[in-house]
Scaffold this motif. Structure first.
Motif, PDB file in Angstrom:
ATOM      1  N   LYS A  34     -12.313  33.511 -41.111  1.00  0.00           N
ATOM      2  CA  LYS A  34     -11.625  31.929 -40.770  1.00  0.00           C
ATOM      3  C   LYS A  34     -12.954  31.222 -39.640  1.00  0.00           C
ATOM      4  O   LYS A  34     -13.103  30.108 -40.175  1.00  0.00           O
ATOM      5  N   GLU A  35     -13.499  31.851 -38.990  1.00  0.00           N
ATOM      6  CA  GLU A  35     -14.881  30.990 -38.350  1.00  0.00           C
ATOM      7  C   GLU A  35     -15.767  30.771 -39.506  1.00  0.00           C
ATOM      8  O   GLU A  35     -16.283  29.068 -38.428  1.00  0.00           O
ATOM      9  N   ILE A  36     -15.936  31.130 -40.714  1.00  0.00           N
ATOM     10  CA  ILE A  36     -17.381  30.597 -41.706  1.00  0.00           C
ATOM     11  C   ILE A  36     -16.818  29.257 -42.115  1.00  0.00           C
ATOM     12  O   ILE A  36     -17.095  28.901 -43.007  1.00  0.00           O
ATOM     13  N   SER A  37     -15.606  29.995 -43.250  1.00  0.00           N
ATOM     14  CA  SER A  37     -15.055  29.090 -44.278  1.00  0.00           C
ATOM     15  C   SER A  37     -13.954  28.572 -44.387  1.00  0.00           C
ATOM     16  O   SER A  37     -13.475  27.936 -44.564  1.00  0.00           O
ATOM     17  N   TYR A  38     -13.171  28.589 -42.298  1.00  0.00           N
ATOM     18  CA  TYR A  38     -12.198  27.484 -42.131  1.00  0.00           C
ATOM     19  C   TYR A  38     -10.822  28.137 -43.446  1.00  0.00           C
ATOM     20  O   TYR A  38      -9.468  27.194 -43.155  1.00  0.00           O
ATOM     21  N   ILE A  39     -10.764  29.878 -43.917  1.00  0.00           N
ATOM     22  CA  ILE A  39      -9.653  29.670 -44.799  1.00  0.00           C
ATOM     23  C   ILE A  39      -8.972  30.936 -43.209  1.00  0.00           C
ATOM     24  O   ILE A  39      -8.544  30.915 -42.629  1.00  0.00           O
ATOM     25  N   ASN A  40      -7.444  30.199 -43.431  1.00  0.00           N
ATOM     26  CA  ASN A  40      -6.609  30.619 -42.707  1.00  0.00           C
ATOM     27  C   ASN A  40      -6.182  32.748 -42.925  1.00  0.00           C
ATOM     28  O   ASN A  40      -5.871  32.692 -43.806  1.00  0.00           O
ATOM     29  N   ALA A  41      -7.399  32.844 -42.068  1.00  0.00           N
ATOM     30  CA  ALA A  41      -7.428  34.962 -42.645  1.00  0.00           C
ATOM     31  C   ALA A  41      -7.211  35.304 -41.055  1.00  0.00           C
ATOM     32  O   ALA A  41      -6.932  35.129 -40.355  1.00  0.00           O
ATOM     33  N   THR A  42      -5.351  36.609 -41.864  1.00  0.00           N
ATOM     34  CA  THR A  42      -5.460  37.372 -40.972  1.00  0.00           C
ATOM     35  C   THR A  42      -5.274  38.640 -41.083  1.00  0.00           C
ATOM     36  O   THR A  42      -5.659  39.172 -41.897  1.00  0.00           O
ATOM     37  N   ALA A  43      -5.134  39.112 -39.766  1.00  0.00           N
ATOM     38  CA  ALA A  43      -5.160  41.268 -40.125  1.00  0.00           C
ATOM     39  C   ALA A  43      -3.792  41.723 -38.879  1.00  0.00           C
ATOM     40  O   ALA A  43      -3.358  41.113 -38.750  1.00  0.00           O
ATOM     41  N   TYR A  44      -3.451  42.393 -40.517  1.00  0.00           N
ATOM     42  CA  TYR A  44      -2.598  43.598 -39.619  1.00  0.00           C
ATOM     43  C   TYR A  44      -2.946  44.836 -40.321  1.00  0.00           C
ATOM     44  O   TYR A  44      -3.694  44.832 -40.302  1.00  0.00           O
ATOM     45  N   GLN A  45      -2.262  45.537 -38.923  1.00  0.00           N
ATOM     46  CA  GLN A  45      -2.147  46.996 -39.202  1.00  0.00           C
ATOM     47  C   GLN A  45      -1.535  47.240 -40.262  1.00  0.00           C
ATOM     48  O   GLN A  45      -0.464  46.730 -40.545  1.00  0.00           O
ATOM     49  N   ALA A  46      -1.734  47.937 -41.384  1.00  0.00           N
ATOM     50  CA  ALA A  46      -1.737  48.262 -42.576  1.00  0.00           C
ATOM     51  C   ALA A  46      -0.189  48.199 -42.245  1.00  0.00           C
ATOM     52  O   ALA A  46       1.221  47.714 -42.847  1.00  0.00           O
ATOM     53  N   GLY A  47       0.713  49.228 -41.709  1.00  0.00           N
ATOM     54  CA  GLY A  47       1.758  49.959 -41.414  1.00  0.00           C
ATOM     55  C   GLY A  47       3.128  48.379 -41.167  1.00  0.00           C
ATOM     56  O   GLY A  47       3.981  48.666 -41.665  1.00  0.00           O
ATOM     57  N   GLU A  48       2.442  47.945 -40.496  1.00  0.00           N
ATOM     58  CA  GLU A  48       2.654  46.577 -39.676  1.00  0.00           C
ATOM     59  C   GLU A  48       3.376  45.494 -40.958  1.00  0.00           C
ATOM     60  O   GLU A  48       4.329  44.971 -41.062  1.00  0.00           O
ATOM     61  N   LEU A  49       2.651  45.535 -42.008  1.00  0.00           N
ATOM     62  CA  LEU A  49       3.205  44.523 -43.208  1.00  0.00           C
ATOM     63  C   LEU A  49       4.659  44.612 -43.348  1.00  0.00           C
ATOM     64  O   LEU A  49       5.189  43.106 -43.909  1.00  0.00           O
ATOM     65  N   LYS A  50       4.994  45.445 -43.742  1.00  0.00           N
ATOM     66  CA  LYS A  50       6.463  45.815 -43.837  1.00  0.00           C
ATOM     67  C   LYS A  50       7.409  45.248 -43.387  1.00  0.00           C
ATOM     68  O   LYS A  50       8.234  44.664 -42.635  1.00  0.00           O
ATOM     69  N   HIS A  51       7.060  44.800 -41.252  1.00  0.00           N
ATOM     70  CA  HIS A  51       8.026  44.057 -40.243  1.00  0.00           C
ATOM     71  C   HIS A  51       7.917  43.023 -40.426  1.00  0.00           C
ATOM     72  O   HIS A  51       8.342  41.922 -39.245  1.00  0.00           O
TER      73      HIS A  51
END
Ligand code: AGP
Length: 608
Positions: free
Chosen positions: A487-504
């Motif tokens: 996100k900081e150098i390409s301005y793409i909306n990138a988020t990070a999640y704990q894989a197990g949190e996806l389904k929540h």
């Protein structure tokens, strides 16, 4: 954030001062300016919104001119939009005093009103302009005294450089809260926000402390406290080479700095592994404290915070020690339960990050014991901490932290082993980790040789608007760091999640337009992560996996796989780091952006 330089001495060329200013470009800025005295001691100044190159174009005729004294500035707007008028230097009503300033003056509105009532005329919207008028108001023929009288009225943070047309052979500087370093050779004396502009002139520098002022004259300086007493300080020798801060044939600093990672790791590890044991000379006197503390808290920001998270997982996995990690801007406003048995690990590449510094100051007031993990020798953080461990990466110019992240990880792994073994004795299991750490520079060297593959993958993904990075356990910080880099150098909306949190919740975002970047080494959580990745595939999300070499199973559910060498489960964050960095770098470059100077960002964040 803002950068300041100043030079006083013989035959100083205007172009030379702007060259020095260019060395601070990497800190991030949106306008630039310079003030200097002409041969007849009249004050000249030029300021321009945009890059220093635009200022250089404007000043083509003047660049070869010589002066005895000049100050220059790159501004990162805080008060008032980036434009020519708000750019520094700021000038007083008499057109004799010029000021450059890094920091924020919190009581500037009150001061401005008072000064206007006394007849001063303001032209900009900045907080800094009050300093120029205040000095004018206090000037009775002695610039040092006028600056001293003025700064005691300022609330907030500042590093200032001031010149006066009636005192043409000196610069007065002062510091509170913002970094300021001075140095000299026989021809010139200099000031700057950090050491990089000074390296072409001297390697022996002085870091001013809060509440100190200095008068710089040709080839000498004197330092004073706020009461006017002389202060004697020791110089700090900087062993960075000038060439370390240059591009060396690479298209961008960021790429060069990623490629420097094996060498930086060698330096980070050098003399810290002896006969398969870990050794930190700088912590010898701290050993007793390491045995006595009952709690570890990490305070850091951005990439350094992610390094702290890796440290937490590592130490907690190998011992029964609890490690808490907090972003500094939150840490400092919590009701902290810190006492003399709390070890604070303050991680910061620059050692000048305002939030981290404030967190450390708060922890110290509560008698916490502070170890700084830092790259910059002599930086504020290292001076204010009880002990400093250097990561020895050399200068990092790209705004995105790369080699400093891998070096932080290497040092933190060793530090974790050092702390654990001081408390509980050496465990045979550590021998294998040490063995792999020793080999890490070669391992990373081997992986960097495949960086072209990352460019190919980046070509396929550069036009997506969103990205989700996922991982479990020690791969969570890698996912977070990967998303931050992108996100900081390409301005793409990138988020990070704990894989197990996806389904929540976050899984609701996924479709064929929303790629998932899975951090999925063959570790003890592999199958748990795999289930989550497969859930993403079921929602048609294209998946890029960062996986362990020869793991063909990953290929069955991923659109693209990037393989890293097999290492101990705990060391994957280190071996994977260059890949997430290179992916972000290539996306940014392919999009035609400048990864070294991302919009709105500063290398060293010296305001809260
Ligand atoms: C990383 O790429 C950043 N630009 C940023 O998050 C950085 O890590 C953060 O500002 C902390 O800086 P420091 O390590 O110098 O304290």
């Amino acid at each position: 954030m803002c950068g300041i330089v100043g030079m006083v001495g013989a035959d100083v060329k205007i172009g030379e001062v702007l060259d020095a200013l260019k060395k601070l470009e990497y800190r991030g800025y949106d306008s630039a300016g310079i003030a200097y005295l002409s041969a007849h001691n009249t004050l000249n100044y030029h300021k321009k919104k945009g890059r220093i190159d635009e200022l250089l174009d404007l000043m083509q005729e003047t660049l070869k001119e010589k002066t005895q004294v000049a100050i220059a500035h790159t501004r990162w707007a805080t008060h008032g939009e980036p434009n020519d008028v708000n750019a520094h230097p700021h000038i007083d009503c008499t057109n004799k005093i010029a000021v450059v300033h890094n920091g924020i003056i919190e009581n500037y509105s009150d001061l401005r009103e008072r000064l206007i009532a006394r007849g001063h005329v303001f032209v900009s919207e900045t907080d800094t302009e009050v300093i120029a008028h205040l000095i004018e108001d206090n000037y009775r023929g002695d610039l040092l005294e006028a600056v001293r009288r003025s700064i005691v009225q300022l609330d907030g943070a500042y590093a200032v450089g001031v010149i006066h047309a009636d005192e043409p052979r000196r610069i007065v500087v002062a510091r509170k809260g913002s970094p300021l370093v001075i140095g000299k050779n026989e021809r010139v004396s200099m000031l700057a926000s950090d050491v990089t502009p000074l390296l072409s002139y001297t390697r022996n520098v002085i870091f001013l402390e809060d509440g100190e002022l200095a008068v710089l004259e040709k080839g000498r300086y004197r330092i004073f406290d706020l009461q006017g007493n002389d202060v004697v300080k020791t110089t700090v020798h900087i062993d960075w080479k000038e060439a370390d801060a240059e591009k060396g044939g690479y298209k961008h600093y960021m790429l060069k700095e990623i490629m420097e990672e094996p060498e930086a790791l060698r330096k980070a590890l050098a003399d810290r592994i002896k006969e398969d044991r870990v050794y930190f000379e700088e912590l010898e006197k701290f050993k007793k404290t390491l045995r006595e503390v009952n709690r570890i808290m990490v305070v850091a920001c951005g990439t350094s915070y992610h390094a702290g998270l890796v440290f937490k997982y590592f130490v907690e996995w190998l011992s029964d020690l609890d490690v808490e990690v907090d972003v500094a801007s939150e840490f400092r406003y919590r009701n902290l339960h810190v006492n003399e048995r709390t070890l604070i690990l303050a991680i910061s590449q620059s050692g000048e990050t305002a939030d981290t510094l404030q967190g450390v100051r708060l922890a110290k007031r509560k008698e916490g014991k502070v170890i700084a993990v830092c790259n910059v020798v002599g930086s504020t953080l290292t001076r204010e901490s009880d002990a400093a461990v250097y990561i020895r990466s050399g200068p990092e110019i790209g705004v995105a932290a790369t080699k400093t992240y891998t070096s932080q990880l290497a040092v933190l792994y060793l530090l974790g082993l050092y702390i654990i073994s001081e408390r509980y004795g050496w465990n045979k299991e550590f021998g294998e980790l040490i063995y792999q750490m020793r080999n890490m520079p070669e391992v990373i060297e081997g992986t960097l040789a495949h960086s072209n593959q990352l460019r190919e993958v980046a070509t396929r993904y550069k036009d997506y608007l969103h990205f989700m990075y996922i991982g479990r356990g020690m791969s969570v910080p890698t996912a977070m760091e990967g998303a931050l880099k992108l996100k900081e150098i390409s301005y793409i909306n990138a988020t990070a999640y704990q894989a197990g949190e996806l389904k929540h919740g976050p899984i609701a975002l996924l479709d064929e337009q929303f790629p998932v970047f899975a951090i999925i080494p063959r570790d003890r959580l592999f199958y748990k992560t795999k289930s989550n990745v497969i859930e993403a595939v079921a929602r048609n999300a294209p998946v890029i996996s960062l996986a362990t070499e020869r793991d063909e199973e990953v290929g069955e559910f991923s659109k693209d796989v990037i393989y890293v060498p097999k290492v101990n489960d705990l060391l994957y964050p280190l071996v994977m780091a260059p890949y997430i960095q290179l992916f972000a770098y290539h996306v940014s470059d392919l999009k035609g952006l400048d990864p070294d100077k991302p919009r709105n960002l500063a290398k060293s964040v010296t305001v809260e």
